[in-house]
Scaffold this active site. Structure first.
Site, PDB file in Angstrom:
ATOM      1  N   LYS A 198      -5.795 -19.883  -4.987  1.00 43.46           N
ATOM      2  CA  LYS A 198      -6.973 -19.336  -4.309  1.00 43.46           C
ATOM      3  C   LYS A 198      -7.935 -18.719  -5.349  1.00 43.46           C
ATOM      4  CE  LYS A 198      -5.115 -20.746  -0.511  1.00 43.46           C
ATOM      5  NZ  LYS A 198      -4.174 -20.065   0.345  1.00 43.46           N
TER       6      LYS A 198
HETATM    7  C1  LIG Z   1      -3.054 -20.094   1.388  1.00 43.13           C
HETATM    8  C2  LIG Z   1      -3.281 -20.037   2.842  1.00 43.13           C
HETATM    9  C3  LIG Z   1      -2.591 -19.160   3.701  1.00 43.13           C
HETATM   10  C4  LIG Z   1      -1.390 -18.380   3.263  1.00 43.13           C
HETATM   11  O1  LIG Z   1      -1.555 -17.592   2.181  1.00 43.13           O
HETATM   12  P1  LIG Z   1      -0.302 -17.205   1.259  1.00 43.13           P
HETATM   13  O2  LIG Z   1      -0.881 -16.156   0.375  1.00 43.13           O
HETATM   14  O3  LIG Z   1       0.113 -18.434   0.525  1.00 43.13           O
HETATM   15  O4  LIG Z   1       0.765 -16.678   2.149  1.00 43.13           O
HETATM   16  C5  LIG Z   1      -2.976 -19.081   5.021  1.00 43.13           C
HETATM   17  N1  LIG Z   1      -3.958 -19.843   5.514  1.00 43.13           N
HETATM   18  C6  LIG Z   1      -4.612 -20.736   4.745  1.00 43.13           C
HETATM   19  C7  LIG Z   1      -5.699 -21.552   5.351  1.00 43.13           C
HETATM   20  C8  LIG Z   1      -4.284 -20.864   3.400  1.00 43.13           C
HETATM   21  O5  LIG Z   1      -4.920 -21.772   2.647  1.00 43.13           O
END
Ligand SMILES: *Cc1c(COP(=O)(O)O)cnc(C)c1O
Length: 400
Positions: free
Chosen positions: A197
């Protein structure tokens, strides 16, 4: 003209080593920030947690930020804070990571899917409206790929029907909707700090809100259901050891170590977003005339945070399917990906809710055609050119 053979047929790949679709960017100052915290008195739940929460909240334009141990934990906390539970329904998109819907199952609520709009691949507010029942309590739009969902339409539906909006902005830190950053628009907005991210804390997440009550409940559920305000009130009366558990909460806390990294990462977010935008612009320029390829849209009222660059192959234009084209790109050492397998098609959802495929035709059709190109701020211009070259090589070889 003689074309070079595809790597999948034994030819030389476009590049010698694999290029991932996403990757964190850690500099020496990030490392130093973590080391400083490791040497300090606090490695978890110390000064870095509120500092990071305030920094993210202020960046996105929200009054409060509550850090969680992951984006998934943040979604769980948001579902708890919103008061969702057994008997409740909440509407979301099928074209997302399964965590968006799973958080509803954690609290005993039922995820209901609404199909997406083809342009942005975000949930279609008209489809959401059709799925509202007397049991519906929340809507969870996802800012797919970093492009904000139709937040005004979702918000006005929510206001008419008394629903709470939990925006999954895991892709969208820094994205803008009508000149406002996502994070201060919906009742609750969820971010992820997973390494693919925009910024990372290793694992981590945050919920931002403008509502003091929701922020208080988020903090409660994050920390075993322990009411910190009651503790402060009662300590004088009952003794310094005193605290009260008033709800069934969890340990969903993010550490000072993670928050120290997050604070350092946040300083580089503007440059990171600019680089993502630049790469998206280069892709758009190079691929605009590629036959058979639909590029991701950016609507006039929105500014995408460009987490993903999802292209769609137009049906009937190629002699091979998405799978063959995907494999051929991987063989060229371009680690393309697919976002996402629609949630309702996962075996768990099929078995539990009886989905058979065909329920969400737009999302399912997009899924058949999607390929995510590599996009992360550490990509060099050469990396970008490699992707463009590999795509041209593979698509031309399969063009009808
Ligand atoms: C990455 C992601 C999550 C979950 O986040 P984590 O930090 O990996 O638990 C939830 N929703 C979306 C759309 C994501 O891309």
């Amino acid at each position: 003209m003689e074309r070079p053979p595809l790597a999948i047929h034994g030819g030389k790949p476009v590049r010698p080593s694999p290029l991932p679709y996403g990757r964190h960017l850690i500099d020496e100052d990030d490392i130093q920030a973590v080391v400083q915290t490791l040497r300090s008195d606090w490695i978890t739940t110390g000064p870095k947690v509120p500092e990071f929460e305030e920094a993210v909240a202020s960046y996105v334009g929200a009054r409060y930020g509550v850090a969680f141990s992951s984006g998934t934990a943040a979604l769980h906390g948001a579902a708890l804070a919103a008061g969702l539970g057994p008997g409740d329904e909440a509407i979301t998109t099928p074209l997302t990571f399964c965590a968006t819907a799973n958080c509803l199952l954690y609290v005993g609520a039922r995820p209901v899917f609404a199909d997406i709009a083809p342009e942005t691949m975000n949930v279609d507010p008209e489809q959401v409206a059709k799925k509202i029942t007397p049991r519906t309590k929340a809507v969870l739009p996802v800012d797919y790929g970093g492009h904000p969902a139709e937040l005004d339409a979702v918000r006005s539906l929510a206001e008419q029907r008394g629903l709470i909006v939990i925006e999954d902005a895991a892709h969208a830190l820094g994205a803008e909707y009508k000149s406002r950053r996502v994070g201060g628009i919906s009742h609750l907005t969820v971010f992820s700090f997973h390494p693919v991210k925009h910024i990372t804390t290793g694992e981590g997440g945050m919920v931002t809100t403008n509502d003091a009550q929701l922020a208080r409940r988020l903090r409660l559920f994050r920390n075993h259901g322990i009411d910190l305000e009651a503790r402060e009130r009662q300590r004088q009366v009952s003794g310094q050891w005193y605290y009260e558990m008033t709800e069934l909460g969890y340990n969903l806390r993010l550490s000072d170590i993670g928050c120290a990294l997050g604070l350092s990462q946040l300083r580089k977010l503007p440059a990171n977003l600019a680089r993502r935008r630049e790469i998206a612009r280069r892709y758009a320029g190079a691929l605009a005339k590629s036959p058979g390829v639909r590029l991701p849209a950016e609507r006039a009222e929105a500014k995408s945070a460009w987490h993903l660059y999802p292209i769609r192959l137009e049906p009937g234009r190629f002699t091979a399917g998405r799978k063959e084209i995907f494999q051929a790109l991987r063989a060229e050492n371009i680690e393309v990906n697919v976002h996402y397998i629609p949630v309702h098609l996962h075996p768990y959802y099929r078995q539990r809710f009886g989905y058979q495929g065909g329920e969400y035709p737009v999302a399912e059709d997009c899924y058949q055609r999607l390929i995510t190109l590599p996009l992360f701020p550490g990509m060099t211009d050469q990396d970008v050119n490699d992707v463009i070259q590999a795509l041209d090589k593979v698509l031309t070889a399969h063009l009808k």
